[in-house]
Design a protein around this motif. Structure first.
Motif, short mmCIF file in Angstrom:
data_model
loop_
_atom_site.label_atom_id
_atom_site.label_comp_id
_atom_site.label_asym_id
_atom_site.label_seq_id
_atom_site.Cartn_x
_atom_site.Cartn_y
_atom_site.Cartn_z
N PRO A 49 0.81 -1.23 0.00
CA PRO A 49 0.00 0.00 0.00
C PRO A 49 0.84 1.28 0.00
CG PRO A 49 -0.90 -1.57 1.56
CD PRO A 49 0.37 -2.18 1.04
N ARG A 50 2.01 1.25 0.66
CA ARG A 50 2.79 2.49 0.77
C ARG A 50 3.31 3.00 -0.57
NH1 ARG A 50 5.79 -1.72 2.55
NH2 ARG A 50 7.94 -1.99 1.81
N TYR A 51 3.34 2.15 -1.59
CA TYR A 51 3.86 2.57 -2.90
C TYR A 51 2.77 3.06 -3.86
CZ TYR A 51 8.14 0.03 -1.61
OH TYR A 51 9.27 -0.40 -1.00
N ILE A 52 1.51 2.90 -3.48
CA ILE A 52 0.44 3.05 -4.46
C ILE A 52 0.20 4.50 -4.92
CG2 ILE A 52 -2.04 2.66 -4.87
CD1 ILE A 52 -0.42 0.06 -4.87
N SER A 53 0.20 5.46 -3.99
CA SER A 53 -0.16 6.84 -4.37
C SER A 53 0.73 7.37 -5.49
CB SER A 53 -0.05 7.78 -3.17
OG SER A 53 -1.11 7.51 -2.30
N SER A 54 2.04 7.19 -5.33
CA SER A 54 2.94 7.75 -6.35
C SER A 54 2.77 7.03 -7.68
CB SER A 54 4.40 7.65 -5.87
OG SER A 54 4.73 6.29 -5.63
N LEU A 55 2.45 5.75 -7.63
CA LEU A 55 2.25 5.00 -8.88
C LEU A 55 0.99 5.48 -9.61
CD1 LEU A 55 3.26 1.54 -7.40
CD2 LEU A 55 4.48 2.70 -9.26
N ILE A 56 -0.07 5.77 -8.83
CA ILE A 56 -1.30 6.30 -9.45
C ILE A 56 -0.96 7.61 -10.16
CG2 ILE A 56 -3.64 7.22 -9.02
CD1 ILE A 56 -3.77 5.40 -6.51
N SER A 57 -0.22 8.48 -9.47
CA SER A 57 0.12 9.79 -10.07
C SER A 57 0.89 9.59 -11.37
CB SER A 57 0.97 10.62 -9.11
OG SER A 57 0.29 10.77 -7.90
N SER A 58 1.83 8.65 -11.38
CA SER A 58 2.62 8.42 -12.61
C SER A 58 1.73 7.92 -13.74
CB SER A 58 3.72 7.38 -12.38
OG SER A 58 4.53 7.77 -11.32
N ILE A 59 0.76 7.07 -13.42
CA ILE A 59 -0.13 6.56 -14.47
C ILE A 59 -0.99 7.70 -15.01
CG2 ILE A 59 -2.06 4.99 -14.98
CD1 ILE A 59 -0.91 3.09 -12.81
N PRO A 117 -9.45 5.08 -16.67
CA PRO A 117 -9.63 4.83 -15.24
C PRO A 117 -8.47 4.02 -14.65
CG PRO A 117 -11.67 4.40 -16.42
CD PRO A 117 -10.62 4.66 -17.46
N VAL A 118 -8.13 4.35 -13.42
CA VAL A 118 -7.03 3.65 -12.74
C VAL A 118 -7.60 2.66 -11.72
CG1 VAL A 118 -5.04 3.94 -11.20
CG2 VAL A 118 -5.40 5.54 -13.09
N VAL A 119 -7.11 1.43 -11.80
CA VAL A 119 -7.55 0.38 -10.87
C VAL A 119 -6.37 0.02 -9.95
CG1 VAL A 119 -7.03 -1.37 -12.69
CG2 VAL A 119 -8.42 -2.01 -10.72
N ILE A 120 -6.65 -0.04 -8.64
CA ILE A 120 -5.57 -0.43 -7.74
C ILE A 120 -6.09 -1.49 -6.76
CG2 ILE A 120 -4.22 1.72 -7.89
CD1 ILE A 120 -5.98 1.38 -4.79
N TYR A 121 -5.31 -2.53 -6.61
CA TYR A 121 -5.64 -3.53 -5.58
C TYR A 121 -4.34 -4.08 -4.98
CZ TYR A 121 -5.96 -6.63 -9.85
OH TYR A 121 -5.77 -7.30 -11.05
N PRO A 122 -3.85 -3.30 -4.00
CA PRO A 122 -2.57 -3.62 -3.35
C PRO A 122 -2.66 -4.88 -2.50
CG PRO A 122 -3.37 -1.40 -2.80
CD PRO A 122 -4.49 -2.10 -3.44
N ASN A 123 -1.50 -5.46 -2.19
CA ASN A 123 -1.49 -6.57 -1.22
C ASN A 123 -1.38 -6.00 0.19
OD1 ASN A 123 1.24 -5.99 -0.85
ND2 ASN A 123 1.93 -7.54 -2.30
N SER A 124 -1.19 -6.88 1.16
CA SER A 124 -1.19 -6.43 2.55
C SER A 124 0.11 -5.73 2.94
CB SER A 124 -1.37 -7.64 3.47
OG SER A 124 -0.24 -8.50 3.29
#
Ligand SMILES: C[S+](C)CC[C@H](N)C(=O)O
Ligand SMILES: N[C@@H](CCS)C(=O)O
Ligand SMILES: [Zn+2]
Length: 332
Positions: free
Chosen positions: A253-263, A270-277
């Motif tokens: 989860p800690r990596y997701i925000s910056s990856l969304i911004s890059s996409i 639309p951006v889909v995210i489903y992080p692991n634990s």
């Protein structure tokens, strides 16, 4: 029946509108089978349960529907004709197992909707009997998933694996899944740009007429697992007309925000995210090491940030559970 390209381009927008703007994806599928007692220490990993315990597969789908999922992903992540053949199945039997993965998910959706109708649950507050929209996505795990050595977290396939190797590897499976009754194909845990290109070319060459999403794995918040910049991977997905969403899965989860911004910088899809634990997978023992994992409350506290960063579809991957999905659904 498939869609024309005009329909494909509005497919996800229309669906999100029906969902109220944001959609809920299911959570960890394989790890949920494990929580129910399945032993996945096998080259087929979760696909083993398509053979040994289809009732459990259906149950996990039903649990995620009960938790509020708008999209459930079939158990075909590590189901490949090559993998089934290595177990002694014929090509035809392998193809039937692939179809079965989608049929079980469709069956779960039907059971769920029947139950809702019977119990008058899930009805809109105004008393209308409109059903919650639910799509079935056919999972396609990467070539690295088939290798069963955790390569979907490294993306290092070696120089011998070319674009053509990857296209040939995925071709028949994609054809079968595209005609299985699924609403879309979820290309998941894609670790590099080469495989994204292979998917894009395959969809075009084979005239696949159901939509797809491309979802990547990352181990640093900037690049796909292989080190290819996520922006380049997302650009490949963006230029593929069948792609209706681009995203990230099985990533902490800690990596997701910056990856969304890059996409978002390279695509308006639309951006889909489903992080692991956030835990680490040991491919040798096929077990999860409980370090850096986040509890459901922390996971869900990220949802607002992911929304702000521009994501539209939210779920969980390995080691998330129906509780995680219920909490996401509430938070949205
Ligand atoms: C996303 S990983 C946890 C999937 C399992 C891996 N392909 C393996 O077989 O070990
Ligand atoms: N949909 C797959 C992804 C594994 S990374 C699962 O949840 O098992
Ligand atoms: Zn995962």
């Amino acid at each position: 029946m498939g869609l024309g390209s005009a329909e494909t381009s509005s497919f996800m927008g229309d669906f999100l509108e029906k969902c109220g703007g944001y959609g809920v994806v299911d959570g960890g599928f394989a790890t949920e089978l494990e929580r129910h007692g399945a032993d996945l220490n096998d080259p087929l990993w979760s696909a083993k349960c398509l053979i040994s315990s289809p009732h459990l597969v259906r149950r996990v789908h039903l649990d995620y529907l009960g938790a509020g999922a708008n999209i459930i992903i079939s158990g075909s992540y590590q189901a490949t004709i090559q993998g089934f053949e290595a177990k002694g199945f014929s090509k035809e039997e392998g193809e039937a197992l692939l179809k079965k993965s989608v049929e079980i998910a469709c069956e779960a959706r039907e059971i769920y909707h029947d139950r809702c109708t019977k119990d008058s649950l899930d009805f809109a507050e105004n008393g209308s009997s409109e059903r919650r929209p639910v799509l079935v996505a056919a999972s396609v795990g990467s070539y690295g998933a088939y290798l069963a050595d955790g390569s979907e977290y490294s993306g290092n396939y070696g120089d011998a694996v070319t674009l053509e190797t990857l296209k040939d590897f995925h071709r028949r499976r994609v054809q079968i899944l595209a005609n299985s009754g699924a609403d879309l194909i979820a290309f998941e845990t894609t670790p590099n740009k080469l495989e994204a290109k292979a998917y894009a070319e395959l969809l075009e060459e084979e005239g696949i007429d159901i939509p797809a999403w491309f979802s990547f794995s990352s181990t640093d918040g900037t690049n796909a697992a292989s080190g290819d910049p996520i922006s380049e991977c997302a650009s490949v997905a963006d230029s593929c007309k069948q792609v209706v969403a681009i995203g990230i899965n099985c990533t902490p989860p800690r990596y997701i925000s910056s990856l969304i911004s890059s996409i978002r910088k390279v695509s308006s899809k639309p951006v889909v995210i489903y992080p692991n634990s956030g835990e680490t997978y040991d491919a040798r023992s096929k077990q999860w090491i409980r370090t850096n994992g986040v509890v459901d409350e922390d996971f869900v506290s990220y949802v607002g940030k992911w929304k702000e960063a521009g994501a539209s579809l939210f779920g969980g991957c390995c080691r998330t559970t129906p509780n995680t999905i219920r909490a996401i659904s509430k938070a949205l």
